[in-house]
Write a protein that holds these residues in place. Structure first.
Motif, PDB file in Angstrom:
ATOM      1  N   TYR A   1      21.786  10.261  -3.091  1.00  0.00           N
ATOM      2  CA  TYR A   1      22.892  10.796  -2.291  1.00  0.00           C
ATOM      3  C   TYR A   1      23.535   9.703  -1.434  1.00  0.00           C
ATOM      4  O   TYR A   1      24.741   9.723  -1.178  1.00  0.00           O
ATOM      5  CB  TYR A   1      22.379  11.931  -1.395  1.00  0.00           C
ATOM      6  CG  TYR A   1      23.441  12.539  -0.503  1.00  0.00           C
ATOM      7  CD1 TYR A   1      24.239  13.586  -0.953  1.00  0.00           C
ATOM      8  CD2 TYR A   1      23.647  12.056   0.783  1.00  0.00           C
ATOM      9  CE1 TYR A   1      25.223  14.125  -0.148  1.00  0.00           C
ATOM     10  CE2 TYR A   1      24.629  12.586   1.601  1.00  0.00           C
ATOM     11  CZ  TYR A   1      25.404  13.621   1.132  1.00  0.00           C
ATOM     12  OH  TYR A   1      26.392  14.155   1.933  1.00  0.00           O
ATOM     13  N   MET A   2      22.727   8.736  -1.012  1.00  0.00           N
ATOM     14  CA  MET A   2      23.245   7.657  -0.160  1.00  0.00           C
ATOM     15  C   MET A   2      24.432   6.944  -0.797  1.00  0.00           C
ATOM     16  O   MET A   2      25.275   6.385  -0.097  1.00  0.00           O
ATOM     17  CB  MET A   2      22.143   6.649   0.168  1.00  0.00           C
ATOM     18  CG  MET A   2      21.197   7.151   1.250  1.00  0.00           C
ATOM     19  SD  MET A   2      19.791   6.071   1.484  1.00  0.00           S
ATOM     20  CE  MET A   2      20.552   4.744   2.400  1.00  0.00           C
TER      21      MET A   2
ATOM     22  N   ARG B   1      21.813   5.660  -7.479  1.00  0.00           N
ATOM     23  CA  ARG B   1      22.645   5.580  -6.278  1.00  0.00           C
ATOM     24  C   ARG B   1      24.002   4.957  -6.624  1.00  0.00           C
ATOM     25  O   ARG B   1      25.050   5.421  -6.185  1.00  0.00           O
ATOM     26  CB  ARG B   1      21.958   4.747  -5.204  1.00  0.00           C
ATOM     27  CG  ARG B   1      22.748   4.748  -3.903  1.00  0.00           C
ATOM     28  CD  ARG B   1      22.188   3.802  -2.868  1.00  0.00           C
ATOM     29  NE  ARG B   1      20.883   4.241  -2.384  1.00  0.00           N
ATOM     30  CZ  ARG B   1      20.182   3.577  -1.477  1.00  0.00           C
ATOM     31  NH1 ARG B   1      20.662   2.454  -0.955  1.00  0.00           N
ATOM     32  NH2 ARG B   1      19.007   3.996  -1.084  1.00  0.00           N
TER      33      ARG B   1
ATOM     34  N   SER C   1      27.841 -11.146  -4.234  1.00  0.00           N
ATOM     35  CA  SER C   1      28.186 -10.639  -2.904  1.00  0.00           C
ATOM     36  C   SER C   1      29.531 -11.182  -2.449  1.00  0.00           C
ATOM     37  O   SER C   1      30.274 -10.513  -1.738  1.00  0.00           O
ATOM     38  CB  SER C   1      27.078 -10.918  -1.888  1.00  0.00           C
ATOM     39  OG  SER C   1      26.863 -12.284  -1.773  1.00  0.00           O
TER      40      SER C   1
ATOM     41  N   VAL D   1      15.121   3.681   0.491  1.00  0.00           N
ATOM     42  CA  VAL D   1      14.449   4.057   1.728  1.00  0.00           C
ATOM     43  C   VAL D   1      13.196   4.820   1.339  1.00  0.00           C
ATOM     44  O   VAL D   1      13.263   5.917   0.798  1.00  0.00           O
ATOM     45  CB  VAL D   1      15.374   4.895   2.620  1.00  0.00           C
ATOM     46  CG1 VAL D   1      14.657   5.284   3.892  1.00  0.00           C
ATOM     47  CG2 VAL D   1      16.627   4.097   2.947  1.00  0.00           C
TER      48      VAL D   1
ATOM     49  N   LEU E   1      27.575  -0.776  -5.995  1.00  0.00           N
ATOM     50  CA  LEU E   1      26.739  -1.966  -5.975  1.00  0.00           C
ATOM     51  C   LEU E   1      25.296  -1.596  -6.298  1.00  0.00           C
ATOM     52  O   LEU E   1      24.785  -0.573  -5.862  1.00  0.00           O
ATOM     53  CB  LEU E   1      26.823  -2.614  -4.589  1.00  0.00           C
ATOM     54  CG  LEU E   1      26.187  -3.983  -4.411  1.00  0.00           C
ATOM     55  CD1 LEU E   1      26.951  -5.042  -5.189  1.00  0.00           C
ATOM     56  CD2 LEU E   1      26.173  -4.356  -2.931  1.00  0.00           C
ATOM     57  N   CYS E   2      24.663  -2.452  -7.085  1.00  0.00           N
ATOM     58  CA  CYS E   2      23.241  -2.247  -7.365  1.00  0.00           C
ATOM     59  C   CYS E   2      22.531  -3.584  -7.208  1.00  0.00           C
ATOM     60  O   CYS E   2      22.297  -4.293  -8.177  1.00  0.00           O
ATOM     61  CB  CYS E   2      23.073  -1.683  -8.774  1.00  0.00           C
ATOM     62  SG  CYS E   2      21.397  -1.179  -9.130  1.00  0.00           S
ATOM     63  N   PRO E   3      22.258  -3.971  -5.961  1.00  0.00           N
ATOM     64  CA  PRO E   3      21.711  -5.312  -5.702  1.00  0.00           C
ATOM     65  C   PRO E   3      20.233  -5.399  -6.052  1.00  0.00           C
ATOM     66  O   PRO E   3      19.605  -4.394  -6.357  1.00  0.00           O
ATOM     67  CB  PRO E   3      21.920  -5.491  -4.206  1.00  0.00           C
ATOM     68  CG  PRO E   3      21.887  -4.119  -3.650  1.00  0.00           C
ATOM     69  CD  PRO E   3      22.368  -3.191  -4.721  1.00  0.00           C
TER      70      PRO E   3
ATOM     71  N   TRP F   1      31.924  -8.948  -4.159  1.00  0.00           N
ATOM     72  CA  TRP F   1      31.870  -7.602  -3.562  1.00  0.00           C
ATOM     73  C   TRP F   1      32.737  -7.522  -2.320  1.00  0.00           C
ATOM     74  O   TRP F   1      33.447  -6.547  -2.097  1.00  0.00           O
ATOM     75  CB  TRP F   1      30.419  -7.263  -3.221  1.00  0.00           C
ATOM     76  CG  TRP F   1      30.271  -5.987  -2.453  1.00  0.00           C
ATOM     77  CD1 TRP F   1      30.281  -4.732  -2.943  1.00  0.00           C
ATOM     78  CD2 TRP F   1      30.126  -5.861  -1.036  1.00  0.00           C
ATOM     79  NE1 TRP F   1      30.153  -3.815  -1.941  1.00  0.00           N
ATOM     80  CE2 TRP F   1      30.053  -4.487  -0.744  1.00  0.00           C
ATOM     81  CE3 TRP F   1      30.053  -6.773   0.039  1.00  0.00           C
ATOM     82  CZ2 TRP F   1      29.909  -3.990   0.555  1.00  0.00           C
ATOM     83  CZ3 TRP F   1      29.907  -6.290   1.309  1.00  0.00           C
ATOM     84  CH2 TRP F   1      29.831  -4.922   1.573  1.00  0.00           C
TER      85      TRP F   1
ATOM     86  N   GLU G   1      17.646  -6.421  -4.085  1.00  0.00           N
ATOM     87  CA  GLU G   1      16.833  -5.716  -3.092  1.00  0.00           C
ATOM     88  C   GLU G   1      17.415  -4.310  -3.063  1.00  0.00           C
ATOM     89  O   GLU G   1      18.458  -4.057  -2.497  1.00  0.00           O
ATOM     90  CB  GLU G   1      16.846  -6.421  -1.727  1.00  0.00           C
ATOM     91  CG  GLU G   1      18.102  -6.396  -0.904  1.00  0.00           C
ATOM     92  CD  GLU G   1      19.190  -7.352  -1.411  1.00  0.00           C
ATOM     93  OE1 GLU G   1      20.226  -7.430  -0.736  1.00  0.00           O
ATOM     94  OE2 GLU G   1      19.023  -8.002  -2.466  1.00  0.00           O
TER      95      GLU G   1
ATOM     96  N   LEU H   1      27.600   8.662   0.513  1.00  0.00           N
ATOM     97  CA  LEU H   1      27.790   8.867   1.949  1.00  0.00           C
ATOM     98  C   LEU H   1      29.240   8.748   2.393  1.00  0.00           C
ATOM     99  O   LEU H   1      29.727   9.531   3.203  1.00  0.00           O
ATOM    100  CB  LEU H   1      26.927   7.867   2.737  1.00  0.00           C
ATOM    101  CG  LEU H   1      25.427   8.166   2.758  1.00  0.00           C
ATOM    102  CD1 LEU H   1      24.668   7.007   3.386  1.00  0.00           C
ATOM    103  CD2 LEU H   1      25.159   9.451   3.531  1.00  0.00           C
TER     104      LEU H   1
END
Lengths: 491, 217, 289
Positions: free
Chosen positions: B75-76, B134, B45, B65, B57-59, B48, B61, B79
């Motif tokens: 799609y997020m 994502r 982070s 959603v 980023l693929c964290p 980042w 957590e 954005l």
């Protein structure tokens, strides 16, 4: 109802159904748009709000203390009773009993007990304790239900009480105590509102001043009330609780004497129609038939129509408002949003209804708006808390602004939102019943009239009808929540 | 591209990273290894923050959603490329062209039949693939992942990791498996208790070296 | 913790209720809801209590109530022995408490009347009788149990049109209070309203009414209204002749400050029979059985 593929799509379908029902309900509700000329009155109210004035501070302080005392004792006793009821909530009888006692609005309990105990502390306490015990029972039972059973399963064949004392209650303690804390705020409102029927709480002065158009005085009472509600977390410390409870007992208003023969007469005679007491079957049937056809049926239609419309509007308002009170979504502007929600959930609905009546004239419309604003404000407040609490677990690369709300926070909050709304359903139903004072013929209108006409038999029967309606709504709400897979949200 | 000199980071009163000095240049594929709690996530982070705009980023957590569909969750990642209005309308009704893009990503991830399923109905491995989806849809030159394939079976993890790395010119990935680290990356940085204890070109080390890093902890 | 608090509370509740029962046994208690200005009831009627206490030689206490039904309940449950009732609530109360009597009324209450008021947008002008143009308008009474705000105007309206209010008007509301009736008609929330004449006159004098917006369009015939009603058992409890002493004290109340609380010019003798017309009207309308 539950979509097997997408939870979101399932919840959306459910929401749309409710919206559709609400739109249909509008055609049944007694809605009419008048064009009043409210500006003189509104400017008086506005001026009053910013020029609060109360000639006798000690009088105000005493009723503020009474308000807190009733709320504190009411919650303390009803939380204990609620735990007891929740332990046996798997029994249908207990569930129905809890549903019945919470289905009667505090004001109606107050009016009933006033006939027996007069304007005494006991009337006020019972009017809070009885419905709140029923509410606690339900929510506590839900909370227990959601706890993992692992700890309790290790206890083998221990009796029910031990399993609760050693297992469920300690395990659920954080959720229980946070709910009790939330409920205390509700109790403060209930306690104040009991002043409307004459108990010596803040509502007594608020209602009188507001009704008489002394808006500066009404504002003084209102701001004091707001201050109390807004600062609860700064003065209600757990470790001082025993001290507070003791103080509250001594602060209760004194009890006028209670005559046992009146209690007996009230329960054996006053509550029952004369033909029933005389054993006149056909007379009894015609008495009930008349009440049902003249009052119950039209009142039920209005009550349900107003409830459904107000329910959906509350939801829409809550979703619109809560982002503005969440620090994660709007940063420091959330303070303004929080204050707005504090005001909205603190103003008694009857006063909101009066304001809307000035704007839109007398019909079901002001009642729907008042219920929606109040309940929407309350749900928004809870959602804003959820949103802020979840901020720590959000991704660091979360989107910002409107998109953050629509793609992240709103969908994350939505299940809890629906659950809160369905919890609120029976509350809105209860409150729509008391909107009758606006002259909209809901159940409350007829109950109020019956009390005014000293016809307790009719009042009692109508209260029972209102209670049954609430029991039905409560069970529908329970089924819908279960079918949609919604769990009890934190309050 | 990314530089840290004597950087420290603490989480509340708990100090997580000490004295980190790093330089990562464009085109490098870097694996971060070390036992859990070594500070890999915090380091990610920190890095980042130096260039959030260009990072997919693929964290850990995953930030999925739960009630939105797989389509919307992927799609997020995109954005920021579209206008707010476009995004909001997409929430009501997916745009056909975006649906094509994302269906293609889902195909690669083996999620073709799950496009309009919500993640709460998926298994842990499937959810991790949605999170990867994502990141792919971010369409940025740099990939940062925190154990992005930990819930996948080894074979699938292996192939998806190479797919992801092929699509990004630079990558920094915290990874638990020494084999994957050696196989897919040019450089390995080892962390222990918030300090860099090793920084090697992959060519210079073996799986055994990395296993030592975990054993010492 | 919780359990001990509960025990403590129960003990304290029982103890305090017993103490107050003992303390109140010899106190003579009354209540009153004035037809206008309900602010600071305790302070204003506390003075009336002091006056009565001085005249009667017993402790006199005032308890404030919110509504006529609350006053009736308190009277019936013997929490008050004397009450200042409206015409209808007095009849209701005396029906519930055997032997209770109306002992005094306000001078004005011998010939009380109600104004029917209208918002200017209705275009209705004052006349000697209710005009047909009121039909189809919206209408608000005051409180449901009020004599001047509900019972008598409803009676005269029914008599004139030979129909129930909700058949004559498009909507019938209950504002709950005379001041609020005026405010609502003035704001055009309702087209018409029924208001106690003395409240109207007082507010007009105080400049609270905009006569461009609201005016009186009809005045009802007169009828008896507010009165003091006392329980029948007071002689037995407070000594022989106590009822007469209370009556005399009320009739001799000359202090304008005290009288202004009601607000009345003076009190004059009254009897239950004076309220026979109210009772008959209540029965005719169905408010009394």
């Amino acid at each position: 109802m539950r979509d097997t593929h997408s939870t979101g799509a399932g919840l959306r379908t459910l929401s749309l159904w409710f919206a559709l029902v609400a739109i249909i309900a509008l055609f049944f509700a007694d809605i009419f748009l008048y064009q009043p000329d409210p500006w003189i009155e509104l400017s008086r109210i506005g001026t009053g709000m910013v020029t609060p004035y109360w000639p006798d501070i000690s009088e105000l302080a005493i009723s503020a203390l009474h308000t807190i005392s009733f709320a504190l004792l009411g919650v303390a006793v009803s939380a204990c009773l609620g735990v007891l009821l929740a332990m046996w909530f798997h029994w249908r009888a207990v569930r129905v009993f809890s549903a019945v006692i919470r289905s009667v609005h505090e004001i109606f309990w107050g009016l009933l007990f006033m006939q027996v105990f007069g304007l005494s502390a006991l009337t006020g306490l019972l009017a809070i304790i009885i419905p709140f015990s029923g509410i606690f029972a339900k929510v506590f039972a839900d909370i227990f239900h959601q706890q993992p059973a692992t700890a309790v399963n290790t206890m083998g064949q221990a009796d029910r009480l031990s399993r609760f004392i050693y297992g469920w209650i300690p395990q659920a303690w954080p959720a229980l105590s946070s709910y009790v804390r939330y409920r205390f705020e509700c109790a403060l409102r209930s306690s104040a509102i009991l002043g409307f029927i004459g108990l010596p709480t803040l509502g007594f002065h608020l209602e009188t001043a507001f009704r008489q158009g002394d808006y500066s005085e009404a504002a003084a009472v209102f701001w004091v009330f707001l201050l109390i509600i807004g600062t609860v977390r700064f003065w209600l410390y757990k470790r001082f609780l025993p001290f507070y409870v003791l103080a509250a007992i001594f602060l209760l208003p004194e009890m006028p004497p209670v005559n046992a023969s009146f209690i007996w007469q009230f329960f054996t005679q006053d509550l029952w129609p004369v033909p029933l007491q005389q054993g006149d079957l056909s007379g009894t049937l015609s008495w009930y038939g008349r009440v049902v056809s003249d009052e119950v049926i039209p009142a039920l239609i209005q009550t349900i129509a107003i409830t459904q419309a107000a329910l959906v509007l509350s939801g829409v308002l809550a979703l619109m408002w809560y982002p503005f009170a969440s620090r994660w979504l709007v940063g420091r502007f959330s303070l303004i949003g929080r204050f707005k929600l504090l005001v909205l959930r603190s103003v008694p609905e009857l006063m909101l209804a009066y304001l809307f009546m000035l704007l839109f004239g007398p019909s079901a419309l002001p009642a729907i708006f008042a219920l929606a604003l109040h309940n929407g404000g309350l749900i928004a407040f809870l959602l804003a808390n959820h949103s802020e609490d979840a901020a720590d677990t959000q991704r660091i690369d979360s989107a910002s602004g409107v998109v953050r709300y629509f793609y992240q926070d709103l969908p994350q909050r939505y299940p809890a939102f629906l659950a809160l709304l369905f919890y609120r359903w029976e509350v809105i139903m209860r409150e729509s019943a008391i909107m009758g004072v606006l002259g909209i013929a809901t159940l409350g209108f007829f109950i109020d009239s019956a009390f005014e006409e000293i016809r307790f038999d009719k009042a009692f029967f109508l209260i029972l009808v209102a209670a049954m309606l609430n029991v039905v709504v409560d069970s529908v709400s329970r089924r819908v929540r279960r079918a949609a897979g919604l769990t009890t949200p934190r309050m | 591209m990314f530089q840290l000199s004597n950087a420290s980071f603490s989480h509340g009163s708990l100090s997580v990273l000490h004295d980190i000095t790093l330089d990562i240049v464009e085109g490098e594929k870097v694996a971060l290894v070390g036992p859990s709690g070594a500070g890999k996530s915090s380091l990610l982070s920190l890095l980042w923050q130096q260039n959030p705009e260009q990072v997919a980023l693929c964290p850990q957590e995953s930030g999925l959603v739960n009630i939105l569909s797989v389509y919307q969750n992927i799609y997020m990642g995109g954005l920021s490329r579209f206008s707010t209005l476009y995004n909001v309308l997409n929430l009501i009704r997916p745009w056909a062209s975006r649906k094509r893009d994302i269906a293609a990503i889902c195909q690669q991830l083996g999620l073709s039949d799950k496009l309009f399923v919500s993640p709460d109905k998926l298994s842990g491995g499937q959810r991790q693939r949605v999170a990867l989806g994502r990141a792919l849809y971010r369409q940025q030159p740099i990939f940062m992942g925190d154990e992005p394939v930990s819930s996948l079976d080894p074979e699938q993890g292996d192939s998806l990791l190479s797919e992801v790395l092929a699509r990004h010119s630079t990558a920094i990935v915290a990874i638990h498996s020494p084999e994957l680290a050696i196989k897919h990356f040019d450089r390995v940085i080892a962390l222990q208790q918030g300090r860099v204890i090793g920084d090697w070109p992959t060519a210079d080390i073996s799986v055994a070296t990395l296993e030592d890093v975990y054993r010492d902890a | 913790m919780k359990f001990r608090s509960v025990v403590a509370m129960v003990v304290a509740l029982v103890a305090s209720s017993m103490m107050s029962t003992a303390a109140l046994a010899e106190t003579f208690t009354f209540t009153a809801i004035p037809d206008a200005d309900e602010s600071r009831l305790n302070a204003r009627f506390g003075k009336v209590a002091d006056y009565l206490s001085e005249q009667l030689g017993v402790d006199v206490k005032y308890i404030p109530v919110k509504s006529y039904p609350a006053a009736i309940t308190a009277f019936r449950n013997d929490q008050v022995q004397l009450a200042w009732f409206g015409g209808l609530s007095g009849v209701q109360a005396r029906e519930l408490v055997e032997g209770s009597e109306a002992i005094a009324q306000g001078y004005e209450d011998q010939f009380f009347k109600t104004y029917i008021i209208a918002h200017s947008s209705t275009g209705i002008e004052a006349a000697d009788a209710l005009q047909d143009s009121v039909k189809g308008k919206t209408f608000t009474f005051g409180s449901k149990g009020s004599t001047s705000g509900r019972l008598m105007p409803e009676f005269f309206i029914r008599e004139h049109f030979e129909a129930a209010p909700d058949e004559i008007f498009s909507r019938v509301g209950f504002s709950g209070d005379h001041s609020r009736t005026i405010a609502q008609v003035q704001s055009g929330v309702f087209d018409l309203g029924a208001v106690n004449y003395s409240v109207w006159d007082t507010e007009l004098k105080e400049g609270k009414i905009d006569t461009d917006k609201v005016k009186v369009i009809w005045t009802t015939p007169t009828y008896p209204d507010y009165q003091w009603t006392i329980r029948g058992d007071v002689d037995a409890r407070y000594g022989e002749g106590f009822k007469q002493k209370v009556t005399d004290a009320l009739l001799n109340m000359k202090d304008e400050d005290l009288l202004a609380s009601f607000p009345r010019a003076s009190f004059v003798p009254a009897s239950n029979d004076d309220y026979a017309p109210i009772e008959a009207t209540g029965k005719a309308i169905g408010l009394l059985d």
